[in-house]
Motif scaffolding. Sequence first.
Motif: not given
Length: 391
Positions: A143, A145-149
Motif C-alpha cells: 500500500r 509503494q502503490a502508485g510510485f512505480e
Amino acid sequence: MADHLMATYNRLPVQFTKGEGIWLWDSEHRQYLDAISGIAVCGLGHAHPAVTQALCEQAATLVHTSNLYGITLQADLADRLCEISGMQRAFFCNSGAEANEAAIKIARLYGHGKDIACPAIIVMEQSFHGRTLATLTATGNRRIQAGFEPLVRGFIRVPYNDLDAIRTVASNNSDTVAVLVEPVQGEGGINVPDAGYLECIREICDANGWLMMLDEIQTGIGRTGQWFAWQHGSARPDVITLAKALGNGVPIGACLAHGAAAEVLQPGKHGTTFGGNPLACRAALAVLENITQEGLVVRAAELGQRMRSGFSAALGGQPGVTDIRGHGLMLGIELDRPCGELVGKALQCGLLINVTAERVVRLLPPLITTDKQADMIVAQVSDLIRDFLTG
Ligand SMILES: Cc1ncc(COP(=O)(O)O)c(C=O)c1O
C-alpha cells in the motif's frame, strides 16, 4: 481550515496547543495522556525542562552554519552516540527515511567496492523504512509503494523472522551486499523476532561478506530497555539508523557505522544542508544526557514488563485478543479483527493510542511514564478493548 495543506494525512479532529511530561492539552483546554509519544519521538515527554533549556540557549547562540564548516556539537554528538552504540562513525541527517537512505547508499558503495555492479539489499516483509523512493521500496507494504512505480532496483524481500529465507538468498544471489532489518518491527505490528534472530543474521552476514544494517529508528534511544535493541544480544551490526527519539521532537536522524561500513562515505558522496546543525545536535546531546541521568533505559525495561504483565492479567483470557507482545516500551495488543476505530474512542476518553497493521493496538509511552500512569494506561486501554470486543 486546512484547505492549503496537501491531503497527505487523515488527521484526528484535535489540535494540541501545549504539552508537559506525558500530558497534552488541546485548543479547548482538554487534557490527554499521550501513550504514543508522537510515534516514539518524545521519549522524555513534552517540554522536558533540560531539553527546553538547551534549545533556548542554543537558539540564542547559533542555530545553523552548514556542513561547509566544522561543528563541535556534531562531533560531540557523534562521540557520545558511538560510545553508547559500539559504532565508530556517524552521519547526521534530518529524518528516519534519510538515515536509511544513507545506509542504502553505504551498502551500494560497499558493493561497488567489491566490483558488484548491481548490489542488492535483503529487506523484510511487513517492514517500514520510510517514504522516499528508495526507502518505500525497502518497505514491505504494497500500500505504501502503490502508485510510485517504477520502484528502485536492488532489493530482495524475504519474510521477517525467517533465517532460511536469508540463507536461500545467500546461495542464489551473489550480488547481495547487505541485510536491512528492524530489530522489532514497529509499523508492521510490533513484531518481535525469535531470540537469536539477529545473532544468526550476523553469522550469515559474516559468512558472505555482507553488511548487517539495523533500522533502530523506532527501537533505538532506550525504547526497548537497552540504548539500542541489538544490545539485548551479542550481534553488533555494521550500520545502525536512528531518528525519532534522538531529538525528542527536534528533527534529527543519524546513520552510525562500524568497520568497513564506516569508511565508505568519503567527501562528495553524500550530504545534506541541515543535517547535524548546532541546534539539532544540542537537543540530541541534552536528550542522551537526561536519559542517562534519569536512568531511563533501565526504566523502559521495567515499565514495559509492568505494562505487559498488566495487560496479560487484564486481557489474557479475553476472547478476541489474539496476542499481547512487545519489547520494553514498544507494546502491541493484537485483536482478531480490524480495530482502527479504537483510536477515536481512546481520544474521546483523553488517551492517545495508535493502531497499526489494522488489528494491533500499539503503545509507545514516554520513558518518563510513572508506575501510576503506566497502570492508568493499562486500565484504560484494557477497558476500551473489552468494550470494543463485547459491545
Ligand atoms: C522503523 C522505521 N524506520 C523508518 C521510519 C521513517 O522515519 P521518518 O518518518 O522520520 O522518515 C520510521 C517511521 O515511522 C520507522 O518506524
